[in-house]
Design a protein around this motif. Structure first.
Motif, PDB file in Angstrom:
ATOM      1  N   GLU A 299      57.240  59.391  50.676  1.00 42.25           N
ATOM      2  CA  GLU A 299      55.966  59.855  50.136  1.00 42.25           C
ATOM      3  C   GLU A 299      56.285  60.730  48.923  1.00 42.25           C
ATOM      4  OE1 GLU A 299      53.940  61.797  53.320  1.00 42.25           O
ATOM      5  OE2 GLU A 299      53.403  59.917  54.308  1.00 42.25           O
ATOM      6  N   TRP A 300      56.217  60.127  47.750  1.00 37.51           N
ATOM      7  CA  TRP A 300      56.741  60.782  46.552  1.00 37.51           C
ATOM      8  C   TRP A 300      55.644  61.284  45.622  1.00 37.51           C
ATOM      9  CZ3 TRP A 300      54.868  58.440  42.246  1.00 37.51           C
ATOM     10  CH2 TRP A 300      54.509  57.096  42.336  1.00 37.51           C
ATOM     11  N   THR A 301      56.041  62.264  44.813  1.00 36.52           N
ATOM     12  CA  THR A 301      55.233  62.749  43.696  1.00 36.52           C
ATOM     13  C   THR A 301      56.182  62.975  42.532  1.00 36.52           C
ATOM     14  OG1 THR A 301      53.734  63.905  45.210  1.00 36.52           O
ATOM     15  CG2 THR A 301      53.614  64.510  42.882  1.00 36.52           C
ATOM     16  N   ILE A 302      55.766  62.584  41.334  1.00 31.05           N
ATOM     17  CA  ILE A 302      56.580  62.765  40.130  1.00 31.05           C
ATOM     18  C   ILE A 302      55.834  63.673  39.171  1.00 31.05           C
ATOM     19  CG2 ILE A 302      57.566  61.622  38.103  1.00 31.05           C
ATOM     20  CD1 ILE A 302      57.965  59.128  39.888  1.00 31.05           C
ATOM     21  N   VAL A 303      56.533  64.669  38.642  1.00 35.72           N
ATOM     22  CA  VAL A 303      55.950  65.599  37.675  1.00 35.72           C
ATOM     23  C   VAL A 303      56.742  65.526  36.382  1.00 35.72           C
ATOM     24  CG1 VAL A 303      55.427  68.012  37.156  1.00 35.72           C
ATOM     25  CG2 VAL A 303      55.103  67.136  39.477  1.00 35.72           C
ATOM     26  N   ARG A 304      56.020  65.342  35.272  1.00 40.57           N
ATOM     27  CA  ARG A 304      56.633  65.282  33.945  1.00 40.57           C
ATOM     28  C   ARG A 304      56.137  66.457  33.100  1.00 40.57           C
ATOM     29  NH1 ARG A 304      54.726  59.115  32.592  1.00 40.57           N
ATOM     30  NH2 ARG A 304      56.189  57.945  33.930  1.00 40.57           N
ATOM     31  N   PRO A 305      56.911  67.531  33.007  1.00 45.61           N
ATOM     32  CA  PRO A 305      56.468  68.660  32.183  1.00 45.61           C
ATOM     33  C   PRO A 305      56.957  68.526  30.739  1.00 45.61           C
ATOM     34  CG  PRO A 305      58.406  69.288  33.407  1.00 45.61           C
ATOM     35  CD  PRO A 305      58.116  67.845  33.774  1.00 45.61           C
ATOM     36  N   SER A 306      56.250  69.194  29.827  1.00 44.80           N
ATOM     37  CA  SER A 306      56.791  69.404  28.492  1.00 44.80           C
ATOM     38  C   SER A 306      57.894  70.465  28.623  1.00 44.80           C
ATOM     39  CB  SER A 306      55.682  69.856  27.543  1.00 44.80           C
ATOM     40  OG  SER A 306      56.160  69.948  26.215  1.00 44.80           O
ATOM     41  N   VAL A 307      58.410  70.968  27.517  1.00 43.25           N
ATOM     42  CA  VAL A 307      59.480  71.970  27.582  1.00 43.25           C
ATOM     43  C   VAL A 307      58.976  73.205  28.322  1.00 43.25           C
ATOM     44  CG1 VAL A 307      60.715  71.200  25.544  1.00 43.25           C
ATOM     45  CG2 VAL A 307      58.842  72.832  25.287  1.00 43.25           C
ATOM     46  N   VAL A 308      59.856  73.799  29.124  1.00 36.44           N
ATOM     47  CA  VAL A 308      59.492  74.938  29.965  1.00 36.44           C
ATOM     48  C   VAL A 308      60.170  76.190  29.408  1.00 36.44           C
ATOM     49  CG1 VAL A 308      59.467  75.839  32.318  1.00 36.44           C
ATOM     50  CG2 VAL A 308      59.392  73.356  31.926  1.00 36.44           C
ATOM     51  N   PHE A 309      59.395  77.270  29.284  1.00 40.57           N
ATOM     52  CA  PHE A 309      59.970  78.520  28.787  1.00 40.57           C
ATOM     53  C   PHE A 309      59.785  79.627  29.813  1.00 40.57           C
ATOM     54  CE2 PHE A 309      55.540  78.645  27.366  1.00 40.57           C
ATOM     55  CZ  PHE A 309      55.162  79.958  27.636  1.00 40.57           C
TER      56      PHE A 309
ATOM     57  N   LEU B 253      52.330  67.513  32.596  1.00 38.47           N
ATOM     58  CA  LEU B 253      51.882  68.892  32.508  1.00 38.47           C
ATOM     59  C   LEU B 253      52.345  69.549  31.216  1.00 38.47           C
ATOM     60  CD1 LEU B 253      52.753  70.062  36.153  1.00 38.47           C
ATOM     61  CD2 LEU B 253      50.678  68.907  35.344  1.00 38.47           C
ATOM     62  N   GLY B 254      51.435  70.215  30.541  1.00 39.89           N
ATOM     63  CA  GLY B 254      51.760  70.944  29.322  1.00 39.89           C
ATOM     64  C   GLY B 254      51.057  72.278  29.303  1.00 39.89           C
ATOM     65  N   GLY B 255      51.437  73.104  28.349  1.00 39.95           N
ATOM     66  CA  GLY B 255      50.836  74.419  28.209  1.00 39.95           C
ATOM     67  C   GLY B 255      49.533  74.374  27.441  1.00 39.95           C
ATOM     68  N   PRO B 256      49.000  75.549  27.075  1.00 41.37           N
ATOM     69  CA  PRO B 256      47.682  75.621  26.443  1.00 41.37           C
ATOM     70  C   PRO B 256      47.685  75.327  24.954  1.00 41.37           C
ATOM     71  CG  PRO B 256      48.552  77.824  26.730  1.00 41.37           C
ATOM     72  CD  PRO B 256      49.538  76.891  27.370  1.00 41.37           C
TER      73      PRO B 256
END
Length: 323
Positions: free
Chosen positions: A140-150, A224-227
């Motif tokens: 039971e998987w979930t994949i998260v793709r974020p932009s660069v993380v600071f 997922l990305g920031g504002p």
């Protein structure tokens, strides 16, 4: 839940381990060198290398969930003797295999924006192939793709300083590559939510499922990305403004920059190579910000400028919805 966090001693990993422990989960951080990790109170550590199946198989047993955060940085050349295929693809395949064999319920994969088996860089290709392994699994998987993380302990700000100089600096393509930086303090709670699920369960359902999470996020891929969207030039200005320094950007033609990186690729003391040049040819932004799937308002997330102590000052980064 009993959660095994592979890569739990890294930048995102230590923050996620702390978040999960605060939520009442039993957390173990899997790492090649856990002894000097400085893990949060209540978090256990385990020795293992995801690239070597036999070193992790026994550790996975007994856990309800596995989180795969193991990654080589896309911002720098891989350390000698390693490769993106070995760490991202083979490492993921080993974790998936061990999780299936151990009867693990949940698997959370931290991927990358633009992950594609046919992508332009070795990092993007390996991440895309790793996603395929996860999607084709029985988990039971979930994949998260974020932009660069600071954030504190992150490398994005230091990478910018390594790539540039204050006052006058050259940037490939004039630094027009766009990023949508997301603060680790915003990302980590969403990762924990993705693992737990978010739909309320009745008392009878909770009793029946025991420590298992619900399936609110199972089978989903989130970007997922920031504002704000900021170009590399914007980020460079922000980083040096935080130090009270101005900077003038001198554009370097992209083809010339890539040629130069290819020419110096064999030098061991140079941290950048052709792949890093190619990565600056495509943006690192989201089409639709899936932070809303976790009940977050994109405009309420922390900006890079705020993190650097520049809130209220003028800079060129723009709100994501208008950039």
């Amino acid at each position: 839940m009993k959660v095994l966090v592979a890569g739990g001693t890294g930048f995102i990993g230590t923050n996620l381990c702390e978040e999960l422990a605060k939520r009442g989960h039993e957390v173990t951080a899997l790492s090649r060198s856990p002894g000097d990790a400085g893990l949060p109170d209540g978090v256990e550590s385990a020795l293992g290398n995801v690239s070597a199946y036999d070193s992790i198989a026994d550790t996975v047993v007994g856990h309800d969930a596995v989180v795969n955060l193991v990654s080589l940085s896309p911002l720098y050349k891989p350390p000698e003797g390693t490769s993106h295929e070995e760490v991202h693809l083979e490492g993921t395949a080993n974790l998936v295999r061990a999780a299936e064999a151990a009867g693990v319920d949940r698997f959370l994969q931290l991927s990358a924006l633009g992950a594609d088996p046919d992508g332009e860089t070795a990092y993007i290709r390996a991440k895309g192939k790793a996603e395929a392994v996860v999607r084709e699994s029985a988990l039971e998987w979930t994949i998260v793709r974020p932009s660069v993380v600071f954030g504190d302990g992150g490398e994005f700000v230091e990478f910018t300083k390594t790539l540039t100089t204050p006052y006058v600096t050259g940037l490939p393509g004039g630094g027009k590559t766009r990023f949508q930086p997301i603060w680790v303090g915003d990302l980590v709670p969403m990762l924990a939510d993705a693992l737990e699920g978010s739909e309320a369960r009745s008392a009878s359902e909770a009793s029946e499922q025991g420590s298992r999470a619900d399936d609110a996020h199972v089978g989903e891929i989130y970007e997922l990305g920031g504002p704000q969207i900021a170009t590399l030039a914007d980020v460079t200005e922000l980083v040096y403004a935080a130090e009270g320094k101005d900077v003038t950007i001198v554009p370097i033609p992209m083809e010339l920059a890539k040629l130069g990186l290819s020419a110096i690729d064999s030098l061991p003391f140079v941290p950048f190579g052709p792949d890093q040049g190619r990565s600056l040819e495509f943006d690192n932004t989201v089409a639709d910000n899936d932070v809303t799937a976790f009940g977050r308002d994109p405009t309420a997330l922390r900006t890079l400028g705020s993190y650097l102590g520049l809130e209220g000052t003028r800079h060129r980064a723009k709100p994501a919805e208008t950039a």
